[in-house]
Design a protein around this motif. Structure first.
Motif, PDB file in Angstrom:
ATOM      1  N   UNK A  90      11.194  61.425  95.542  1.00 12.30           N
ATOM      2  CA  UNK A  90      11.426  60.744  96.807  1.00 12.30           C
ATOM      3  C   UNK A  90      12.888  60.361  97.043  1.00 12.30           C
ATOM      4  N   UNK A  91      13.739  60.532  96.026  1.00 16.01           N
ATOM      5  CA  UNK A  91      15.155  60.193  96.153  1.00 16.01           C
ATOM      6  C   UNK A  91      16.057  61.425  96.141  1.00 16.01           C
ATOM      7  N   UNK A  92      15.472  62.600  96.133  1.00 16.03           N
ATOM      8  CA  UNK A  92      16.258  63.836  96.138  1.00 16.03           C
ATOM      9  C   UNK A  92      16.829  64.098  97.526  1.00 16.03           C
ATOM     10  N   UNK A  93      17.860  64.936  97.554  1.00 20.76           N
ATOM     11  CA  UNK A  93      18.542  65.332  98.800  1.00 20.76           C
ATOM     12  C   UNK A  93      19.210  64.151  99.496  1.00 20.76           C
ATOM     13  N   UNK A  94      19.638  63.174  98.712  1.00 17.25           N
ATOM     14  CA  UNK A  94      20.341  62.012  99.254  1.00 17.25           C
ATOM     15  C   UNK A  94      21.733  61.870  98.635  1.00 17.25           C
ATOM     16  N   UNK A  95      22.146  62.857  97.816  1.00 18.13           N
ATOM     17  CA  UNK A  95      23.462  62.808  97.189  1.00 18.13           C
ATOM     18  C   UNK A  95      23.484  62.086  95.853  1.00 18.13           C
ATOM     19  N   UNK A  96      22.366  61.552  95.429  1.00 20.09           N
ATOM     20  CA  UNK A  96      22.310  60.791  94.174  1.00 20.09           C
ATOM     21  C   UNK A  96      22.601  61.708  92.988  1.00 20.09           C
ATOM     22  N   UNK A  97      21.982  62.870  92.967  1.00 18.01           N
ATOM     23  CA  UNK A  97      22.199  63.809  91.864  1.00 18.01           C
ATOM     24  C   UNK A  97      23.632  64.279  91.792  1.00 18.01           C
ATOM     25  N   UNK A  98      24.217  64.579  92.931  1.00 20.63           N
ATOM     26  CA  UNK A  98      25.622  65.014  92.963  1.00 20.63           C
ATOM     27  C   UNK A  98      26.529  63.926  92.411  1.00 20.63           C
ATOM     28  N   UNK A 131      26.865  74.260  91.385  1.00 23.30           N
ATOM     29  CA  UNK A 131      28.042  75.032  91.781  1.00 23.30           C
ATOM     30  C   UNK A 131      29.022  74.170  92.575  1.00 23.30           C
ATOM     31  N   UNK A 132      28.513  73.262  93.383  1.00 17.66           N
ATOM     32  CA  UNK A 132      29.392  72.426  94.208  1.00 17.66           C
ATOM     33  C   UNK A 132      30.246  71.459  93.393  1.00 17.66           C
ATOM     34  N   UNK A 133      29.790  71.123  92.183  1.00 19.23           N
ATOM     35  CA  UNK A 133      30.580  70.206  91.354  1.00 19.23           C
ATOM     36  C   UNK A 133      31.418  70.944  90.307  1.00 19.23           C
ATOM     37  N   UNK A 134      31.369  72.276  90.306  1.00 19.21           N
ATOM     38  CA  UNK A 134      32.264  73.033  89.437  1.00 19.21           C
ATOM     39  C   UNK A 134      31.627  73.906  88.382  1.00 19.21           C
ATOM     40  N   UNK A 135      30.313  73.950  88.305  1.00 24.19           N
ATOM     41  CA  UNK A 135      29.671  74.828  87.324  1.00 24.19           C
ATOM     42  C   UNK A 135      29.746  76.272  87.805  1.00 24.19           C
ATOM     43  N   UNK A 146      22.912  80.621  82.839  1.00 26.39           N
ATOM     44  CA  UNK A 146      23.611  79.717  81.938  1.00 26.39           C
ATOM     45  C   UNK A 146      24.907  79.379  82.652  1.00 26.39           C
ATOM     46  N   UNK A 147      25.162  78.087  82.820  1.00 29.04           N
ATOM     47  CA  UNK A 147      26.317  77.652  83.606  1.00 29.04           C
ATOM     48  C   UNK A 147      27.228  76.774  82.759  1.00 29.04           C
ATOM     49  N   UNK A 148      28.506  76.831  83.104  1.00 28.37           N
ATOM     50  CA  UNK A 148      29.523  76.097  82.367  1.00 28.37           C
ATOM     51  C   UNK A 148      30.446  75.415  83.366  1.00 28.37           C
ATOM     52  N   UNK A 149      30.897  74.228  83.006  1.00 33.06           N
ATOM     53  CA  UNK A 149      31.882  73.513  83.804  1.00 33.06           C
ATOM     54  C   UNK A 149      33.021  73.109  82.874  1.00 33.06           C
ATOM     55  N   UNK A 150      34.225  73.475  83.221  1.00 36.07           N
ATOM     56  CA  UNK A 150      35.413  73.108  82.449  1.00 36.07           C
ATOM     57  C   UNK A 150      35.839  71.691  82.844  1.00 36.07           C
ATOM     58  N   UNK A 151      35.854  70.805  81.883  1.00 33.14           N
ATOM     59  CA  UNK A 151      36.213  69.405  82.166  1.00 33.14           C
ATOM     60  C   UNK A 151      37.654  69.269  82.652  1.00 33.14           C
ATOM     61  N   UNK A 152      38.530  70.184  82.232  1.00 36.89           N
ATOM     62  CA  UNK A 152      39.927  70.133  82.654  1.00 36.89           C
ATOM     63  C   UNK A 152      40.076  70.357  84.153  1.00 36.89           C
ATOM     64  N   UNK A 153      39.070  70.949  84.783  1.00 36.44           N
ATOM     65  CA  UNK A 153      39.131  71.231  86.214  1.00 36.44           C
ATOM     66  C   UNK A 153      38.514  70.122  87.056  1.00 36.44           C
TER      67      UNK A 153
END
Length: 155
Positions: A90-98, A131-135, A146-153
């Protein structure tokens, strides 16, 4: 963290289930390939953030380095923390996860990690959020990325 017991609920909710009318049994989280995400949580390399609305915890993101015989679905190596995230329906699609994801990425960067990983099924609605946060996708199977996000970015 007093919320550790909630990780079982969030782990179950993190499982992408296509058919809402035919849900997996709750005890599926006891299987080794899932329980590695929460067993003995609270070790040095374990990190968790929660989201609260109206005094209720409605989401969690947690990261840990999973080593040993049983690896996580998003494992890339023994020094990269793997993420899991879950928001109550019930709290999805509200930006909380992002917001939780971004906060965790900043936290991991502060702790000196160079990257973090996760696995996501190809038809999971959360793929675009990751993908929107960098993965980025680094490996593909028939059903998963399998997704990866570089912390330096991370800004």
């Amino acid at each position: 963290m007093d919320e550790i017991h909630l990780l079982e609920d969030f782990l179950y909710e993190a499982i992408f289930q296509r058919d809402e009318n035919n849900l997996l049994p709750r005890d599926i989280i006891r299987q080794p390939e899932l329980s590695v995400y929460i067993n003995d949580f609270g070790r040095t390399d374990d990190h968790c953030l929660v989201a609260q609305c109206d005094g209720k915890i409605v989401g969690a993101v947690w990261a840990r380095i999973i080593t040993g015989k049983v690896k996580g679905f998003g494992n890339v190596d023994d020094s990269t923390p793997e993420l899991a995230i879950s928001i109550h329906k019930e709290y999805r699609s509200k930006g909380i996860g992002t917001n939780l994801l971004k906060s965790m990425l900043h936290l991991l960067k502060e702790f000196g990690y160079t990257q973090t990983s996760l696995a996501v099924q190809k038809d999971n609605y959360a793929l675009k959020v990751y993908q929107s946060v960098g993965f980025i996708i680094i490996e593909e199977s028939e059903e998963d990325y399998l997704m990866l996000c570089k912390c330096s970015e991370i800004m």
